[in-house]
Design an enzyme around this catalytic site. Sequence first.
Site, PDB file in Angstrom:
ATOM      1  N   GLY A 187      11.373  61.759  28.577  1.00 37.29           N
ATOM      2  CA  GLY A 187      10.413  60.668  28.380  1.00 37.29           C
ATOM      3  C   GLY A 187      10.050  60.475  26.922  1.00 37.29           C
ATOM      4  O   GLY A 187       9.685  61.417  26.243  1.00 37.29           O
ATOM      5  N   SER A 188      10.133  59.249  26.408  1.00 39.42           N
ATOM      6  CA  SER A 188       9.950  59.069  24.979  1.00 39.42           C
ATOM      7  C   SER A 188       9.972  57.592  24.607  1.00 39.42           C
ATOM      8  O   SER A 188       9.890  56.721  25.466  1.00 39.42           O
ATOM      9  CB  SER A 188      11.036  59.822  24.220  1.00 39.42           C
ATOM     10  OG  SER A 188      12.287  59.625  24.850  1.00 39.42           O
ATOM     11  N   ARG A 189      10.141  57.320  23.307  1.00 36.77           N
ATOM     12  CA  ARG A 189      10.101  55.947  22.818  1.00 36.77           C
ATOM     13  C   ARG A 189      10.882  55.862  21.508  1.00 36.77           C
ATOM     14  O   ARG A 189      10.966  56.825  20.744  1.00 36.77           O
ATOM     15  CB  ARG A 189       8.632  55.575  22.601  1.00 36.77           C
ATOM     16  CG  ARG A 189       8.370  54.311  21.830  1.00 36.77           C
ATOM     17  CD  ARG A 189       6.891  54.058  21.813  1.00 36.77           C
ATOM     18  NE  ARG A 189       6.484  53.213  20.715  1.00 36.77           N
ATOM     19  CZ  ARG A 189       5.251  52.779  20.515  1.00 36.77           C
ATOM     20  NH1 ARG A 189       4.288  53.121  21.356  1.00 36.77           N
ATOM     21  NH2 ARG A 189       4.967  52.016  19.484  1.00 36.77           N
TER      22      ARG A 189
END
Length: 221
Positions: A187-189
């Site tokens: 999970g990240s951006r």
Amino acid sequence: MTFHKEGYTSLALCVLFIAITNVIIKYYIPDVTWFVWFWYAVSLFLFITIVQFFRSPTRTLTINERQIICPADGKVVVIEETEEGEYFKDKRVQLSVFMSPVNVHVNRNPMSGVVKFFKYHPGKYLVAWDPKSSTENERTTTVVDNGKGTEILYRQIAGALARRIVWYLKEGDKVEQAEQFGFIKFGSRVDVFLPVGTKINVNLNQVVKGGVTVLAVLPNN
């Protein structure tokens, strides 16, 4: 479909954990049938989760020197003009792609060129959609010059679950559009900062694919 090299250790630990716990359950509580089958189901779920998270699908990549290609799978959560304060220190157009745990987490170069600047920043682990995550979370910053008067900045940002950012480049490296430049676990951006005047090719909440979706078209020089 292949399994990404960044997942080898996670997969090995998962298989080891499953093997040990299943042996313990088989020999110490074999008569509790419902729990044995429940744990078999949990084990299968854990294995499938690791495999799908570290998958690296084969794709037909988009290559075009005037286009900015999406660096990651996910959903567009930010399109705005903002002040970029680390490198450019001026107004830029920011596009942000949020990657949920079910997305492919391979990161790809949006543009070909030479890495003019790279920096790793330790930091917090705010949820990836928090605006402060762009400047306060663990992150990397990369600036690439295409040799034709355009520089863009892209930033890997860790989320609340992502505690491990991997990158494969350094200052001075020549990079190719859509090539893998890194990986973020769980999970990240990714933020991309483009010159003002760049034609944006996506909309908010649009689902995008790394190495395939055209984020923007550069203005004529």
